[in-house]
Design a protein around this motif. Sequence first.
Motif, PDB file in Angstrom:
ATOM      1  N   VAL A   1       0.849  -1.203   0.000  1.00 14.32           N
ATOM      2  CA  VAL A   1       0.000   0.000   0.000  1.00 14.32           C
ATOM      3  C   VAL A   1       0.878   1.244   0.000  1.00 14.32           C
ATOM      4  O   VAL A   1       0.617   2.193  -0.738  1.00 14.32           O
ATOM      5  CB  VAL A   1      -0.973  -0.002   1.205  1.00 14.32           C
ATOM      6  N   SER A   2       1.938   1.241   0.816  1.00 13.71           N
ATOM      7  CA  SER A   2       2.806   2.415   0.885  1.00 13.71           C
ATOM      8  C   SER A   2       3.531   2.658  -0.436  1.00 13.71           C
ATOM      9  O   SER A   2       3.930   3.785  -0.722  1.00 13.71           O
ATOM     10  CB  SER A   2       3.806   2.277   2.025  1.00 13.71           C
ATOM     11  N   GLU A   3       3.683   1.620  -1.230  1.00 11.05           N
ATOM     12  CA  GLU A   3       4.307   1.733  -2.549  1.00 11.05           C
ATOM     13  C   GLU A   3       3.278   2.025  -3.642  1.00 11.05           C
ATOM     14  O   GLU A   3       3.618   2.080  -4.818  1.00 11.05           O
ATOM     15  CB  GLU A   3       5.048   0.434  -2.894  1.00 11.05           C
ATOM     16  N   GLY A   4       2.010   2.163  -3.246  1.00 13.72           N
ATOM     17  CA  GLY A   4       0.956   2.432  -4.216  1.00 13.72           C
ATOM     18  C   GLY A   4       0.525   1.214  -5.002  1.00 13.72           C
ATOM     19  O   GLY A   4      -0.097   1.344  -6.060  1.00 13.72           O
ATOM     20  N   ARG A   5       0.824   0.041  -4.500  1.00 11.11           N
ATOM     21  CA  ARG A   5       0.468  -1.194  -5.193  1.00 11.11           C
ATOM     22  C   ARG A   5      -0.867  -1.722  -4.689  1.00 11.11           C
ATOM     23  O   ARG A   5      -1.248  -1.509  -3.551  1.00 11.11           O
ATOM     24  CB  ARG A   5       1.566  -2.238  -4.981  1.00 11.11           C
ATOM     25  N   ASP A   6      -1.571  -2.430  -5.553  1.00  8.44           N
ATOM     26  CA  ASP A   6      -2.873  -3.009  -5.223  1.00  8.44           C
ATOM     27  C   ASP A   6      -2.670  -4.184  -4.274  1.00  8.44           C
ATOM     28  O   ASP A   6      -1.782  -5.004  -4.470  1.00  8.44           O
ATOM     29  CB  ASP A   6      -3.562  -3.480  -6.506  1.00  8.44           C
ATOM     30  N   VAL A   7      -3.508  -4.256  -3.235  1.00  4.85           N
ATOM     31  CA  VAL A   7      -3.394  -5.346  -2.267  1.00  4.85           C
ATOM     32  C   VAL A   7      -4.708  -6.122  -2.146  1.00  4.85           C
ATOM     33  O   VAL A   7      -5.028  -6.641  -1.095  1.00  4.85           O
ATOM     34  CB  VAL A   7      -2.944  -4.836  -0.882  1.00  4.85           C
ATOM     35  N   ALA A   8      -5.445  -6.175  -3.205  1.00  2.98           N
ATOM     36  CA  ALA A   8      -6.722  -6.897  -3.171  1.00  2.98           C
ATOM     37  C   ALA A   8      -6.483  -8.363  -2.842  1.00  2.98           C
ATOM     38  O   ALA A   8      -5.481  -8.959  -3.248  1.00  2.98           O
ATOM     39  CB  ALA A   8      -7.421  -6.766  -4.518  1.00  2.98           C
ATOM     40  N   SER A   9      -7.415  -8.931  -2.109  1.00  2.00           N
ATOM     41  CA  SER A   9      -7.308 -10.334  -1.733  1.00  2.00           C
ATOM     42  C   SER A   9      -7.506 -11.224  -2.951  1.00  2.00           C
ATOM     43  O   SER A   9      -8.347 -10.947  -3.802  1.00  2.00           O
ATOM     44  CB  SER A   9      -8.368 -10.685  -0.685  1.00  2.00           C
ATOM     45  N   SER A  10      -6.744 -12.294  -2.986  1.00  2.00           N
ATOM     46  CA  SER A  10      -6.913 -13.281  -4.042  1.00  2.00           C
ATOM     47  C   SER A  10      -8.058 -14.212  -3.655  1.00  2.00           C
ATOM     48  O   SER A  10      -8.535 -14.204  -2.520  1.00  2.00           O
ATOM     49  CB  SER A  10      -5.622 -14.093  -4.209  1.00  2.00           C
TER      50      SER A  10
ATOM     51  N   TYR B   1      -0.612 -21.712   1.968  1.00  2.00           N
ATOM     52  CA  TYR B   1      -0.581 -21.616   0.505  1.00  2.00           C
ATOM     53  C   TYR B   1      -0.916 -20.199   0.038  1.00  2.00           C
ATOM     54  O   TYR B   1      -0.257 -19.666  -0.856  1.00  2.00           O
ATOM     55  CB  TYR B   1      -1.537 -22.627  -0.143  1.00  2.00           C
ATOM     56  N   SER B   2      -1.925 -19.578   0.634  1.00  2.00           N
ATOM     57  CA  SER B   2      -2.263 -18.211   0.216  1.00  2.00           C
ATOM     58  C   SER B   2      -1.135 -17.246   0.562  1.00  2.00           C
ATOM     59  O   SER B   2      -0.896 -16.284  -0.163  1.00  2.00           O
ATOM     60  CB  SER B   2      -3.590 -17.758   0.825  1.00  2.00           C
ATOM     61  N   GLY B   3      -0.426 -17.506   1.655  1.00  2.00           N
ATOM     62  CA  GLY B   3       0.741 -16.687   1.993  1.00  2.00           C
ATOM     63  C   GLY B   3       1.820 -16.810   0.933  1.00  2.00           C
ATOM     64  O   GLY B   3       2.436 -15.807   0.532  1.00  2.00           O
ATOM     65  N   TYR B   4       2.033 -18.025   0.479  1.00  2.00           N
ATOM     66  CA  TYR B   4       2.980 -18.245  -0.615  1.00  2.00           C
ATOM     67  C   TYR B   4       2.576 -17.444  -1.849  1.00  2.00           C
ATOM     68  O   TYR B   4       3.417 -16.804  -2.501  1.00  2.00           O
ATOM     69  CB  TYR B   4       3.063 -19.742  -0.949  1.00  2.00           C
ATOM     70  N   GLU B   5       1.288 -17.436  -2.182  1.00  2.00           N
ATOM     71  CA  GLU B   5       0.811 -16.675  -3.345  1.00  2.00           C
ATOM     72  C   GLU B   5       1.082 -15.175  -3.188  1.00  2.00           C
ATOM     73  O   GLU B   5       1.510 -14.525  -4.137  1.00  2.00           O
ATOM     74  CB  GLU B   5      -0.690 -16.896  -3.564  1.00  2.00           C
ATOM     75  N   TYR B   6       0.833 -14.626  -2.001  1.00  2.00           N
ATOM     76  CA  TYR B   6       1.103 -13.203  -1.765  1.00  2.00           C
ATOM     77  C   TYR B   6       2.582 -12.889  -1.955  1.00  2.00           C
ATOM     78  O   TYR B   6       2.944 -11.897  -2.599  1.00  2.00           O
ATOM     79  CB  TYR B   6       0.680 -12.788  -0.350  1.00  2.00           C
ATOM     80  N   ILE B   7       3.437 -13.717  -1.382  1.00  2.00           N
ATOM     81  CA  ILE B   7       4.884 -13.484  -1.486  1.00  2.00           C
ATOM     82  C   ILE B   7       5.318 -13.581  -2.943  1.00  2.00           C
ATOM     83  O   ILE B   7       6.063 -12.738  -3.440  1.00  2.00           O
ATOM     84  CB  ILE B   7       5.655 -14.480  -0.603  1.00  2.00           C
ATOM     85  N   ARG B   8       4.851 -14.596  -3.641  1.00  2.00           N
ATOM     86  CA  ARG B   8       5.179 -14.774  -5.049  1.00  2.00           C
ATOM     87  C   ARG B   8       4.734 -13.558  -5.875  1.00  2.00           C
ATOM     88  O   ARG B   8       5.515 -13.020  -6.669  1.00  2.00           O
ATOM     89  CB  ARG B   8       4.504 -16.048  -5.584  1.00  2.00           C
ATOM     90  N   ASP B   9       3.496 -13.134  -5.679  1.00  2.00           N
ATOM     91  CA  ASP B   9       2.973 -12.001  -6.451  1.00  2.00           C
ATOM     92  C   ASP B   9       3.691 -10.707  -6.093  1.00  2.00           C
ATOM     93  O   ASP B   9       3.955  -9.885  -6.976  1.00  2.00           O
ATOM     94  CB  ASP B   9       1.469 -11.856  -6.246  1.00  2.00           C
ATOM     95  N   TYR B  10       4.003 -10.503  -4.828  1.00  2.00           N
ATOM     96  CA  TYR B  10       4.736  -9.297  -4.427  1.00  2.00           C
ATOM     97  C   TYR B  10       6.120  -9.275  -5.079  1.00  2.00           C
ATOM     98  O   TYR B  10       6.545  -8.245  -5.600  1.00  2.00           O
ATOM     99  CB  TYR B  10       4.846  -9.212  -2.911  1.00  2.00           C
ATOM    100  N   ALA B  11       6.789 -10.413  -5.048  1.00  2.01           N
ATOM    101  CA  ALA B  11       8.135 -10.500  -5.633  1.00  2.01           C
ATOM    102  C   ALA B  11       8.106 -10.252  -7.136  1.00  2.01           C
ATOM    103  O   ALA B  11       9.049  -9.666  -7.693  1.00  2.01           O
ATOM    104  CB  ALA B  11       8.740 -11.869  -5.338  1.00  2.01           C
ATOM    105  N   LYS B  12       7.026 -10.635  -7.782  1.00  2.00           N
ATOM    106  CA  LYS B  12       6.899 -10.422  -9.229  1.00  2.00           C
ATOM    107  C   LYS B  12       6.333  -9.050  -9.566  1.00  2.00           C
ATOM    108  O   LYS B  12       6.135  -8.735 -10.727  1.00  2.00           O
ATOM    109  CB  LYS B  12       6.012 -11.516  -9.850  1.00  2.00           C
ATOM    110  N   GLY B  13       6.014  -8.276  -8.524  1.00  2.00           N
ATOM    111  CA  GLY B  13       5.483  -6.931  -8.753  1.00  2.00           C
ATOM    112  C   GLY B  13       4.016  -6.894  -9.074  1.00  2.00           C
ATOM    113  O   GLY B  13       3.510  -5.893  -9.577  1.00  2.00           O
ATOM    114  N   ARG B  14       3.278  -7.981  -8.767  1.00  2.00           N
ATOM    115  CA  ARG B  14       1.860  -8.045  -9.114  1.00  2.00           C
ATOM    116  C   ARG B  14       0.959  -7.655  -7.951  1.00  2.00           C
ATOM    117  O   ARG B  14      -0.250  -7.634  -8.102  1.00  2.00           O
ATOM    118  CB  ARG B  14       1.468  -9.437  -9.581  1.00  2.00           C
ATOM    119  N   SER B  15       1.498  -7.403  -6.785  1.00  2.00           N
ATOM    120  CA  SER B  15       0.600  -7.023  -5.684  1.00  2.00           C
ATOM    121  C   SER B  15       0.643  -5.529  -5.466  1.00  2.00           C
ATOM    122  O   SER B  15       1.469  -4.841  -5.963  1.00  2.00           O
ATOM    123  CB  SER B  15       0.977  -7.747  -4.406  1.00  2.00           C
TER     124      SER B  15
END
Length: 180
Positions: free
Chosen positions: A120-129, A166-180
């Motif tokens: 959020v502080s980076e202006g990225r979307d944090v919608a729940s998957s 598993y959902s935590g893994y998805e958040y970390i993966r998406d954040y690392a790829k710049g998708r969150s």
Amino acid sequence: MILNLPNVLAFLRLLMAPLLLWLLADRDSSWLAGIHTSWLDYFAALVFVLASVTDFFDGYIARMFNQITTLGKIIDPLADKMLTLAAFLGLVVLGRADVWAIFLILSREFFITGLRVMAVSEGRDVASSMTGKVKTVAQMVAIGFLTMDWPGGNALLWFAVAITLYSGYEYIRDYAKGRS
């Protein structure tokens, strides 16, 4: 506007969390003396259900009426985590929940909440998957069963652990790829 209805509902959920913890974990207090444990279970379940309903409605109202705010993006997941923290700590105190399951869930929750605040502080979307939503439902169902001391509660808790990780893994993966 900061004090819109979705944010007020999230703040209300923040206030319900300590009430839930009190009903579950402080059953020897003079305020609760004389109340049968089954009634305390009912009251705790009622508080949890009401708080969970506010979680649904704050998100629904925010999206439907375009009342999504930066504060809401931060306070909503924080309120969710405080509610689950209160429920899970109370259930551990009662001896109804496995401490390792709770440790895994809460570790993931706090880590991902921090990651979401950074996003959020980076202006990225944090919608729940979708997996995040399934995780929330799985945790809520497990908390409900454990609060009422119904059979199968621990099996549901460990299912919630698996979905949560598993959902935590998805958040970390998406954040690392710049998708969150």
